[in-house]
Scaffold this motif. Sequence first.
Motif, PDB file in Angstrom:
ATOM      1  N   ARG A 153       0.830  -1.200   0.000  1.00 15.82           N
ATOM      2  CA  ARG A 153       0.000   0.000   0.000  1.00 15.82           C
ATOM      3  C   ARG A 153       0.860   1.244   0.000  1.00 15.82           C
ATOM      4  O   ARG A 153       1.876   1.316   0.695  1.00 15.82           O
ATOM      5  N   ARG A 154       0.431   2.219  -0.744  1.00 15.82           N
ATOM      6  CA  ARG A 154       1.155   3.487  -0.886  1.00 15.82           C
ATOM      7  C   ARG A 154       1.397   4.150   0.471  1.00 15.82           C
ATOM      8  O   ARG A 154       2.460   4.707   0.714  1.00 15.82           O
ATOM      9  N   ARG A 155       0.455   4.083   1.366  1.00 11.58           N
ATOM     10  CA  ARG A 155       0.584   4.757   2.664  1.00 11.58           C
ATOM     11  C   ARG A 155       1.588   4.082   3.598  1.00 11.58           C
ATOM     12  O   ARG A 155       1.875   4.599   4.672  1.00 11.58           O
ATOM     13  N   THR A 156       2.129   2.943   3.200  1.00 14.05           N
ATOM     14  CA  THR A 156       3.139   2.269   4.009  1.00 14.05           C
ATOM     15  C   THR A 156       4.365   3.147   4.191  1.00 14.05           C
ATOM     16  O   THR A 156       5.043   3.079   5.208  1.00 14.05           O
ATOM     17  N   PHE A 157       4.643   3.996   3.226  1.00 14.84           N
ATOM     18  CA  PHE A 157       5.865   4.799   3.233  1.00 14.84           C
ATOM     19  C   PHE A 157       5.591   6.224   3.705  1.00 14.84           C
ATOM     20  O   PHE A 157       6.054   7.187   3.122  1.00 14.84           O
ATOM     21  N   GLY A 158       4.839   6.344   4.781  1.00 10.39           N
ATOM     22  CA  GLY A 158       4.471   7.642   5.303  1.00 10.39           C
ATOM     23  C   GLY A 158       5.272   8.019   6.534  1.00 10.39           C
ATOM     24  O   GLY A 158       6.096   7.255   7.037  1.00 10.39           O
ATOM     25  N   GLY A 159       5.005   9.216   6.998  1.00 11.87           N
ATOM     26  CA  GLY A 159       5.668   9.730   8.181  1.00 11.87           C
ATOM     27  C   GLY A 159       4.790  10.778   8.838  1.00 11.87           C
ATOM     28  O   GLY A 159       3.598  10.882   8.541  1.00 11.87           O
ATOM     29  N   PHE A 160       5.369  11.563   9.726  1.00 11.46           N
ATOM     30  CA  PHE A 160       4.611  12.640  10.351  1.00 11.46           C
ATOM     31  C   PHE A 160       5.507  13.827  10.607  1.00 11.46           C
ATOM     32  O   PHE A 160       6.732  13.716  10.624  1.00 11.46           O
ATOM     33  N   VAL A 161       4.878  14.963  10.774  1.00 10.91           N
ATOM     34  CA  VAL A 161       5.571  16.211  11.079  1.00 10.91           C
ATOM     35  C   VAL A 161       5.088  16.678  12.440  1.00 10.91           C
ATOM     36  O   VAL A 161       3.887  16.871  12.640  1.00 10.91           O
ATOM     37  N   GLU A 162       6.018  16.820  13.368  1.00 16.68           N
ATOM     38  CA  GLU A 162       5.686  17.236  14.730  1.00 16.68           C
ATOM     39  C   GLU A 162       6.438  18.510  15.078  1.00 16.68           C
ATOM     40  O   GLU A 162       7.589  18.688  14.713  1.00 16.68           O
ATOM     41  N   HIS A 163       5.768  19.372  15.825  1.00 14.44           N
ATOM     42  CA  HIS A 163       6.387  20.613  16.299  1.00 14.44           C
ATOM     43  C   HIS A 163       7.251  20.311  17.524  1.00 14.44           C
ATOM     44  O   HIS A 163       6.961  20.739  18.632  1.00 14.44           O
ATOM     45  N   MET A 164       8.296  19.555  17.322  1.00 15.11           N
ATOM     46  CA  MET A 164       9.214  19.226  18.404  1.00 15.11           C
ATOM     47  C   MET A 164      10.630  19.372  17.858  1.00 15.11           C
ATOM     48  O   MET A 164      10.896  18.975  16.719  1.00 15.11           O
ATOM     49  N   GLY A 165      11.478  19.954  18.642  1.00 17.07           N
ATOM     50  CA  GLY A 165      12.852  20.108  18.184  1.00 17.07           C
ATOM     51  C   GLY A 165      12.908  20.945  16.915  1.00 17.07           C
ATOM     52  O   GLY A 165      12.294  21.999  16.824  1.00 17.07           O
ATOM     53  N   ARG A 166      13.622  20.428  15.913  1.00 11.95           N
ATOM     54  CA  ARG A 166      13.831  21.181  14.678  1.00 11.95           C
ATOM     55  C   ARG A 166      13.009  20.645  13.508  1.00 11.95           C
ATOM     56  O   ARG A 166      13.264  21.003  12.369  1.00 11.95           O
ATOM     57  N   CYS A 167      12.037  19.808  13.744  1.00 14.74           N
ATOM     58  CA  CYS A 167      11.282  19.212  12.650  1.00 14.74           C
ATOM     59  C   CYS A 167      10.600  20.273  11.793  1.00 14.74           C
ATOM     60  O   CYS A 167      10.751  20.277  10.573  1.00 14.74           O
ATOM     61  N   VAL A 168       9.861  21.188  12.411  1.00 12.65           N
ATOM     62  CA  VAL A 168       9.153  22.222  11.650  1.00 12.65           C
ATOM     63  C   VAL A 168      10.033  23.453  11.501  1.00 12.65           C
ATOM     64  O   VAL A 168      10.466  23.798  10.402  1.00 12.65           O
ATOM     65  N   VAL A 215       2.080  12.178   4.717  1.00 13.07           N
ATOM     66  CA  VAL A 215       2.598  12.728   5.971  1.00 13.07           C
ATOM     67  C   VAL A 215       1.423  13.176   6.824  1.00 13.07           C
ATOM     68  O   VAL A 215       0.539  13.899   6.364  1.00 13.07           O
ATOM     69  N   ARG A 216       1.433  12.717   8.070  1.00 17.30           N
ATOM     70  CA  ARG A 216       0.393  13.069   9.033  1.00 17.30           C
ATOM     71  C   ARG A 216       0.785  14.357   9.753  1.00 17.30           C
ATOM     72  O   ARG A 216       1.940  14.554  10.140  1.00 17.30           O
ATOM     73  N   TYR A 217      -0.217  15.222   9.958  1.00 19.09           N
ATOM     74  CA  TYR A 217       0.014  16.487  10.655  1.00 19.09           C
ATOM     75  C   TYR A 217      -1.193  16.808  11.520  1.00 19.09           C
ATOM     76  O   TYR A 217      -2.311  16.640  11.081  1.00 19.09           O
ATOM     77  N   PRO A 218      -0.985  17.339  12.697  1.00 17.11           N
ATOM     78  CA  PRO A 218       0.301  17.334  13.375  1.00 17.11           C
ATOM     79  C   PRO A 218       0.594  15.945  13.917  1.00 17.11           C
ATOM     80  O   PRO A 218      -0.307  15.205  14.256  1.00 17.11           O
ATOM     81  N   GLY A 219       1.848  15.632  13.979  1.00 13.34           N
ATOM     82  CA  GLY A 219       2.252  14.303  14.405  1.00 13.34           C
ATOM     83  C   GLY A 219       2.697  14.275  15.847  1.00 13.34           C
ATOM     84  O   GLY A 219       2.894  15.306  16.482  1.00 13.34           O
ATOM     85  N   GLY A 220       2.874  13.085  16.333  1.00 13.45           N
ATOM     86  CA  GLY A 220       3.432  12.873  17.661  1.00 13.45           C
ATOM     87  C   GLY A 220       2.545  13.398  18.777  1.00 13.45           C
ATOM     88  O   GLY A 220       1.335  13.583  18.623  1.00 13.45           O
ATOM     89  N   ASN A 221       3.146  13.662  19.906  1.00  9.67           N
ATOM     90  CA  ASN A 221       2.426  14.118  21.090  1.00  9.67           C
ATOM     91  C   ASN A 221       1.908  15.544  20.934  1.00  9.67           C
ATOM     92  O   ASN A 221       1.004  15.962  21.642  1.00  9.67           O
ATOM     93  N   PHE A 222       2.452  16.302  19.994  1.00  8.28           N
ATOM     94  CA  PHE A 222       2.021  17.681  19.774  1.00  8.28           C
ATOM     95  C   PHE A 222       0.520  17.765  19.508  1.00  8.28           C
ATOM     96  O   PHE A 222      -0.147  18.715  19.913  1.00  8.28           O
ATOM     97  N   VAL A 223      -0.025  16.761  18.828  1.00 12.43           N
ATOM     98  CA  VAL A 223      -1.444  16.797  18.468  1.00 12.43           C
ATOM     99  C   VAL A 223      -2.347  16.793  19.697  1.00 12.43           C
ATOM    100  O   VAL A 223      -3.473  17.295  19.647  1.00 12.43           O
ATOM    101  N   SER A 224      -1.880  16.285  20.827  1.00 13.25           N
ATOM    102  CA  SER A 224      -2.736  16.155  22.013  1.00 13.25           C
ATOM    103  C   SER A 224      -3.156  17.493  22.607  1.00 13.25           C
ATOM    104  O   SER A 224      -4.068  17.538  23.430  1.00 13.25           O
TER     105      SER A 224
END
Length: 157
Positions: free
Chosen positions: A17-32, A65-74
Amino acid sequence: MHATLHFDPASTVSPVRRRTFGGFVEHMGRCVYTGIYEPGHPTADEHGFRRDVLDLVRELGVTVVRYPGGNFVSGYRWEDGVGPREQRPRRLDPAWRTIETNEFGLNEFMAWTRAAGIEPMMAVNLGTRGIQEAMDLLEYANHPGGTTLSDLRVAHG
């Protein structure tokens, strides 16, 4: 005890599946900030997106790419990241205890995914918000027009 593993590149078990190669962008550190978005960087385009990072994302073959990713979304308030940047609120991020300027938000993320040629996937905050805010996000982002939130998106460009 020995094990032997044989790979047959001609053998297909099932499609990947195409979505297998996904990731996320989180407002942590230097990601954004200073990562994918850094207006003053020598490789930044007219939107402030770093072209060197865009090239690497394309090279990696990221498909979604999922946004926002990680714990930031909470603790994320999607409304803070839309509209004119100078009118966006600065807030204390409850996950990372840093100041979130909201300079990079939903509108910028969608523009970045278009620039990268990848599919956006939105995450919704069900940590400190609820179903109504998630429905509002869907309406803002997806409804073609004629409602308060979809017309607001159109007004934001």
